[in-house]
Design a protein around this motif. Structure first.
Motif, PDB file in Angstrom:
ATOM      1  N   SER A 217      59.333  17.923  93.265  1.00 14.49           N
ATOM      2  CA  SER A 217      58.954  17.551  91.897  1.00 14.49           C
ATOM      3  C   SER A 217      59.075  16.048  91.692  1.00 14.49           C
ATOM      4  O   SER A 217      58.388  15.467  90.839  1.00 14.49           O
ATOM      5  CB  SER A 217      59.823  18.299  90.880  1.00 14.49           C
ATOM      6  OG  SER A 217      61.191  17.915  90.987  1.00 14.49           O
ATOM      7  N   ILE A 218      59.943  15.397  92.473  1.00  9.49           N
ATOM      8  CA  ILE A 218      60.063  13.930  92.432  1.00  9.49           C
ATOM      9  C   ILE A 218      58.912  13.304  93.220  1.00  9.49           C
ATOM     10  O   ILE A 218      58.256  12.366  92.749  1.00  9.49           O
ATOM     11  CB  ILE A 218      61.414  13.486  93.022  1.00  9.49           C
ATOM     12  CG1 ILE A 218      62.583  14.196  92.318  1.00  9.49           C
ATOM     13  CG2 ILE A 218      61.556  11.967  92.930  1.00  9.49           C
ATOM     14  CD1 ILE A 218      62.722  13.880  90.854  1.00  9.49           C
ATOM     15  N   MET A 502      53.952  23.483  73.068  1.00  9.56           N
ATOM     16  CA  MET A 502      54.392  22.537  74.087  1.00  9.56           C
ATOM     17  C   MET A 502      54.643  23.209  75.444  1.00  9.56           C
ATOM     18  O   MET A 502      54.962  22.532  76.420  1.00  9.56           O
ATOM     19  CB  MET A 502      55.651  21.815  73.601  1.00  9.56           C
ATOM     20  CG  MET A 502      55.412  21.058  72.295  1.00  9.56           C
ATOM     21  SD  MET A 502      56.920  20.593  71.425  1.00  9.56           S
ATOM     22  CE  MET A 502      57.601  19.372  72.539  1.00  9.56           C
ATOM     23  N   ILE A 503      54.526  24.531  75.495  1.00 13.81           N
ATOM     24  CA  ILE A 503      54.721  25.279  76.742  1.00 13.81           C
ATOM     25  C   ILE A 503      53.408  25.943  77.123  1.00 13.81           C
ATOM     26  O   ILE A 503      52.814  26.664  76.320  1.00 13.81           O
ATOM     27  CB  ILE A 503      55.827  26.342  76.592  1.00 13.81           C
ATOM     28  CG1 ILE A 503      57.179  25.676  76.354  1.00 13.81           C
ATOM     29  CG2 ILE A 503      55.894  27.243  77.826  1.00 13.81           C
ATOM     30  CD1 ILE A 503      58.302  26.649  76.084  1.00 13.81           C
ATOM     31  N   ALA A 504      52.961  25.703  78.327  1.00 11.56           N
ATOM     32  CA  ALA A 504      51.739  26.347  78.815  1.00 11.56           C
ATOM     33  C   ALA A 504      52.079  27.721  79.380  1.00 11.56           C
ATOM     34  O   ALA A 504      53.071  27.888  80.081  1.00 11.56           O
ATOM     35  CB  ALA A 504      51.081  25.487  79.891  1.00 11.56           C
ATOM     36  N   ASN A 505      51.269  28.712  79.051  1.00  7.19           N
ATOM     37  CA  ASN A 505      51.409  30.048  79.623  1.00  7.19           C
ATOM     38  C   ASN A 505      52.758  30.686  79.316  1.00  7.19           C
ATOM     39  O   ASN A 505      53.365  31.355  80.146  1.00  7.19           O
ATOM     40  CB  ASN A 505      51.187  30.012  81.143  1.00  7.19           C
ATOM     41  CG  ASN A 505      51.056  31.398  81.753  1.00  7.19           C
ATOM     42  OD1 ASN A 505      50.561  32.317  81.115  1.00  7.19           O
ATOM     43  ND2 ASN A 505      51.502  31.538  82.994  1.00  7.19           N
ATOM     44  N   GLY A 506      53.242  30.499  78.092  1.00  7.43           N
ATOM     45  CA  GLY A 506      54.509  31.116  77.698  1.00  7.43           C
ATOM     46  C   GLY A 506      54.417  32.613  77.517  1.00  7.43           C
ATOM     47  O   GLY A 506      55.444  33.294  77.408  1.00  7.43           O
ATOM     48  N   ASP A 511      49.280  34.091  86.030  1.00 10.05           N
ATOM     49  CA  ASP A 511      50.400  34.073  86.963  1.00 10.05           C
ATOM     50  C   ASP A 511      50.669  32.665  87.504  1.00 10.05           C
ATOM     51  O   ASP A 511      51.398  32.485  88.473  1.00 10.05           O
ATOM     52  CB  ASP A 511      50.185  35.058  88.118  1.00 10.05           C
ATOM     53  CG  ASP A 511      48.975  34.724  88.968  1.00 10.05           C
ATOM     54  OD1 ASP A 511      48.227  33.781  88.610  1.00 10.05           O
ATOM     55  OD2 ASP A 511      48.759  35.392  89.993  1.00 10.05           O
ATOM     56  N   ASP A 512      50.120  31.654  86.843  1.00  3.12           N
ATOM     57  CA  ASP A 512      50.419  30.270  87.185  1.00  3.12           C
ATOM     58  C   ASP A 512      51.726  29.884  86.512  1.00  3.12           C
ATOM     59  O   ASP A 512      51.781  29.635  85.313  1.00  3.12           O
ATOM     60  CB  ASP A 512      49.282  29.351  86.715  1.00  3.12           C
ATOM     61  CG  ASP A 512      49.548  27.887  87.059  1.00  3.12           C
ATOM     62  OD1 ASP A 512      50.589  27.589  87.681  1.00  3.12           O
ATOM     63  OD2 ASP A 512      48.712  27.034  86.690  1.00  3.12           O
ATOM     64  N   ILE A 513      52.799  29.864  87.264  1.00  2.00           N
ATOM     65  CA  ILE A 513      54.102  29.496  86.717  1.00  2.00           C
ATOM     66  C   ILE A 513      54.594  28.197  87.361  1.00  2.00           C
ATOM     67  O   ILE A 513      55.777  28.011  87.610  1.00  2.00           O
ATOM     68  CB  ILE A 513      55.130  30.630  86.896  1.00  2.00           C
ATOM     69  CG1 ILE A 513      55.185  31.110  88.348  1.00  2.00           C
ATOM     70  CG2 ILE A 513      54.834  31.789  85.947  1.00  2.00           C
ATOM     71  CD1 ILE A 513      56.318  32.109  88.620  1.00  2.00           C
ATOM     72  N   SER A 514      53.644  27.302  87.624  1.00  2.00           N
ATOM     73  CA  SER A 514      53.992  26.028  88.254  1.00  2.00           C
ATOM     74  C   SER A 514      54.887  25.176  87.367  1.00  2.00           C
ATOM     75  O   SER A 514      55.562  24.265  87.861  1.00  2.00           O
ATOM     76  CB  SER A 514      52.723  25.256  88.618  1.00  2.00           C
ATOM     77  OG  SER A 514      51.891  25.076  87.486  1.00  2.00           O
TER      78      SER A 514
END
Length: 579
Positions: A217-218, A502-506, A511-514
């Motif tokens: 993630s960095i 502010m949260i995508a796919n909450g 099934d994209d939980i990236s």
């Protein structure tokens, strides 16, 4: 082994790449027959240490790049199949050379251009690391510069390869340190960033349990700090699972794939196709490493209207190894809406998605995936498998990246529908991950501790009101004292009285939980699953109610309902839960 015969004048068709990093760059896998028996003489290495005895290599001289190419007791690493792939893809008059300085276990401070920083770092390092650093006069950066200048006498530096970060796992300051090294290399060697991109490889990925995968993630942020940086993905690359090297190092097959991916990124920056030259002469065993024989079948997919699924495709190669080819594949459908490798269901229908992938040799393979979309179906939830319970809340955490950053001084409302296999507390800790204020473990120290709620086996609608002290960009759900599964659904974050989610796919209908992750070393795993309804009902979202306008909808008392709110209804003879 013969030294490459070069003229005194730099050859514009001799492409040189500088390489530095720690053990995965140094090379940790034992080379196999295919790795040693055929190395194209056009692929060269500059000896950067004086410890080569078998074969004998002299410091500062060029040789055919038969492994090991970093130092005598190293193995096969990132640069090996980078170079092999590059010479196969480039015209026959082009040579490729690597200048590789790498030390297993070294932190990024060990490559600082400031000798005092390196001295201070090595002073506290283990004896074995200090001894390896002595092969580079205890100043690896200067050795890399000295050898690069030597290489500039015969060739042209075209790029820099980096694989490092395991020792600096998760440390945000790593980005600025890499930038400092990169900019000093450019200045000390008289190079321009536009001509010499940086290629940074991911650590062993979370999808195979990489214990340092948090650092990816960095690494993903590097192009925002260095505009000419490119990230080389590691997803699907196999790793070593012995106790000594547990999920830190790649296997030989993993290094081959990673080297190829480094080369693909380099070729793209040169506007070159990721394909071997038609007249390239192959060793048959080596050719099998690149020859895609088939795409693995994908099970039939069922989607609910309004939902989506991220498709993953794996390929099988002639030498028997597998690769995740998703980024290289093309996904198409005349039946469904496609966004990259994501299939979206906008109406009830059955159809197919076609996947095609062309390998390095130019062979195209295709795959057909059957997809069915229905207007009603199971509800999808996020499941965090904690395994055994920890002692503290922070022993097991679930992280969610916000798509919109909070503003300090404003109030936000976080909602989540949650339950757990075993009773226990879950706290919300918003954190400013991008802050440079780090704690002793390298994590952001700008964190806010909100209330905890007790989870039970029954679903609860939980709410936290957050008065932001920092520009938080991550939500942490701390649930370390809960054993077994923790379940999430309908997770939302909005400014109080605002309307921007502010949260995508909450809702987890994709099934994209990236944007969701756990720390792999805690033993946790995340997955999207269908909610168990004990045969009672399916679920639909509130914004799906418009899809029910032409259907017969009744409450459980048999009364007709024209505008269903949250609850259980009978729709076309089936029980349905409206969310």
């Amino acid at each position: 082994m013969s030294v490459l015969n070069m003229s005194a004048e730099a050859d514009p068709n001799f492409y040189v790449y500088l390489c530095f990093g720690q053990s995965n760059m140094e090379g940790n896998a034992t080379p196999e027959a295919v790795d040693k028996d055929f190395v194209d003489p056009r692929f060269q290495m500059l000896a950067c240490t004086a410890d080569f005895i078998n074969p004998k290599r002299n410091l500062g001289e060029w040789y055919t790049a038969t492994p090991p190419i970093v130092r005598q007791w190293a193995g096969m690493g990132m640069a090996d199949y980078f170079g092999r792939t590059m010479v196969a893809a480039l015209p026959a008059n082009v040579k490729v050379g690597v200048v590789d300085v790498a030390i297993g276990g070294i932190g990024i401070d060990g490559f600082s251009p400031d000798k005092s920083v390196v001295d201070n770092y090595l002073k506290g390092a283990a004896d074995w690391l200090q001894n390896t650093a002595k092969l580079y006069d205890s100043f690896p950066y200067q050795r890399l510069v000295d050898m690069a200048k030597k290489a500039q006498q015969t060739g042209v530096i075209k790029g820099i390869l980096l694989h490092q970060g395991e020792t600096d796992n998760g440390q945000q300051v790593w980005l600025e340190k890499v930038k400092n090294i990169y900019e000093h290399l450019l200045a000390d060697l008289g190079l321009q960033a536009a001509d010499v991109p940086l290629f940074a490889g991911e650590t062993v990925n979370a999808d195979v349990g990489g214990v340092c995968s948090l650092h990816n993630s960095i690494i993903a942020q590097l192009p925002t700090v260095i505009p000419t940086a490119h990230v080389v993905r590691s997803n699907g690359c196999p790793c070593v699972e012995t106790a000594e090297n547990y999920k830190i190092h790649f296997t030989a097959a993993g290094y081959r794939t990673m080297g190829k991916r480094y080369a693909y990124e380099a070729l793209k920056t040169m506007s070159m196709p990721t394909k071997a030259q038609a007249d390239y002469t192959w060793n048959e065993a080596l050719k099998k490493v690149y020859e895609l024989t088939s795409l693995e079948p994908v099970d039939d997919i069922t989607l609910r209207v309004g939902g989506s699924k991220v498709l993953t495709v794996w390929g099988v190669f002639a030498d028997g190894h597998r690769e995740n080819l998703t980024p290289e594949a093309t996904f198409a459908s005349s039946d469904f809406e496609m966004s990259g490798n994501t299939v979206k269901a906008t109406s009830e229908k059955q159809g197919t998605v076609t996947v095609s992938c062309t390998d390095f040799l130019g062979n195209e393979r295709t795959l057909t995936i059957n997809v069915s979309a229905t207007d009603l179906g199971p509800n999808h939830i996020l499941v965090d498998n904690n395994g055994t319970a920890g002692t503290n809340l922070w022993d097991k955490e679930v992280f969610c990246k916000l798509h919109v950053t909070m503003e300090a001084g404003k109030t936000y409302v976080v909602k989540a529908r949650m339950k757990a296999d075993n009773k226990g507390d879950c706290a919300l800790w918003p954190r400013w991950d991008a802050s440079t204020n780090r704690d002793q473990w390298g994590n952001s120290a700008d964190i806010q501790y909100e209330a905890s709620h007790t989870l039970t086996a029954e679903w609860q609608d939980l709410t936290w009101q957050v008065s932001a002290n920092f520009p938080h960009d991550v939500l942490i759900f701390a649930c370390g004292q809960i054993a077994g599964n923790v379940y999430f659904d309908d997770v939302s974050c909005m400014e109080k009285d605002g309307s921007t989610e502010m949260i995508a796919n909450g809702t987890f209908e994709s099934d994209d939980i990236s944007d969701w992750y756990v720390l792999s070393w805690t033993g946790q795993t995340l997955s999207i699953q269908e909610e168990a309804t004990t045969g009672m009902a399916d679920r639909v979202r509130l914004n799906d109610k418009k899809d029910m306008d032409n259907k017969q909808c009744f409450d459980l008392q048999g009364r007709r309902v024209l505008q269903p709110e949250k609850g259980v209804y009978i729709v076309n003879g089936k029980k349905v839960i409206v969310k």
